[in-house]
Design an enzyme around this catalytic site. Structure first.
Site, PDB file in Angstrom:
ATOM      1  CE  LYS A 109       4.610   2.804   1.869  1.00  0.00           C
ATOM      2  NZ  LYS A 109       4.547   2.609   3.322  1.00  0.00           N
TER       3      LYS A 109
HETATM    4  O1  G3P Z   1       3.368   3.865   6.248  1.00  0.00           O
HETATM    5  C1  G3P Z   1       3.262   5.216   6.039  1.00  0.00           C
HETATM    6  C2  G3P Z   1       2.448   5.994   7.039  1.00  0.00           C
HETATM    7  O2  G3P Z   1       1.248   5.348   7.312  1.00  0.00           O
HETATM    8  C3  G3P Z   1       3.194   6.495   8.231  1.00  0.00           C
HETATM    9  O3  G3P Z   1       2.367   6.992   9.248  1.00  0.00           O
HETATM   10  O4  G3P Z   1       1.980   7.788  11.555  1.00  0.00           O
HETATM   11  O5  G3P Z   1       4.331   7.554  10.693  1.00  0.00           O
HETATM   12  O6  G3P Z   1       2.849   9.364   9.873  1.00  0.00           O
HETATM   13  P1  G3P Z   1       2.913   7.978  10.394  1.00  0.00           P
END
Ligand code: G3P
Length: 217
Positions: free
Chosen positions: A83
């Site tokens: 990633k």
């Molecule tokens: O892994 C990336 C993403 O899904 C993060 O989500 O909830 O931290 O915005 P969030």
């Protein structure tokens, strides 16, 4: 639609993998920190639990060091997907890695133009963050629609991985638009199974079945 779980916790991954419905896992530095586990060890453990892609994120900001980190991470298992952030150096790294046959997930995407760049860099997955987009007064699903249109216009093979999913509505909308993958926290995936009328229906069937005095086994 493929379902990935967005966590670095082992037990929820094991539980979801047992359903046969889990296609992959995504992690990020914040999720690794939250788990309190060693990054390389937990990535190796997760890779044994699922056959599909397991995203492991580089933390360097320059291309050269990203490549070195990617080399360490991709040696962990064949299903590691590197990633990288959506920056110039991240996309340079994406281009180099995909050219060598390594899966790459380009993360932190907040615009359709960024997604276009990632596709041109040969990304295996683009991760638009719908929840964080919504949090900032935009509509995350408009972004998914735009990316779908652009990718279809040029037949890009990059898969749209809807990330930062906060609720089941996001999953439904992403599926209607035709996103390839969604990654969600374990709770959101478990919520997809639930419906009050399913629970009520089971209750009614069980009560009536008990009246018959029969047994199947
Ligand atoms: O892994 C990336 C993403 O899904 C993060 O989500 O909830 O931290 O915005 P969030």
């Amino acid at each position: 639609m493929k379902f990935f779980v967005d966590t670095a916790e082992i037990e929820p991954i094991r539980e979801l993998a047992a359903t046969g419905l889990l296609d992959g896992v995504t992690t990020n530095p914040s999720l690794i920190a939250k788990s309190g586990l060693d990054f390389k060890e937990v990535t190796a453990e997760i890779c044994k639990l699922v056959d599909g892609p397991v995203s492991a994120e580089v933390v360097a900001l320059d291309h050269e060091t990203m490549m070195k980190e990617a080399e360490v991470l991709r040696r962990i298992a064949d299903n590691v997907c590197i990633k990288v952030p959506l920056t110039v150096d991240g996309l340079k790294t994406c281009k180099a890695l995909t050219g060598e046959g390594t899966m790459v997930n380009v993360t932190l995407c907040f615009s359709a133009n960024q997604a276009l760049l990632a596709a041109k860099a040969g990304a295996s997955f683009i991760s638009p963050f719908v929840g964080r987009h919504d949090d900032n007064g935009f509509d995350g699903m408009d972004l998914i629609e735009d990316i779908r249109l652009i990718y279809d216009n040029y037949a890009y093979a990059t898969e749209i991985l809807v990330a930062s999913v906060r609720h089941t509505g996001h999953v439904l909308q992403a599926a209607k638009i035709g996103a390839d993958v969604m990654t969600a926290p374990p709770k959101v995936i478990h919520d997809l199974f639930k419906h009050v009328l399913t629970d009520k229906g089971i209750e009614g069937f069980m009560a009536d079945w008990a009246k018959t005095g029969q047994s199947i086994l």
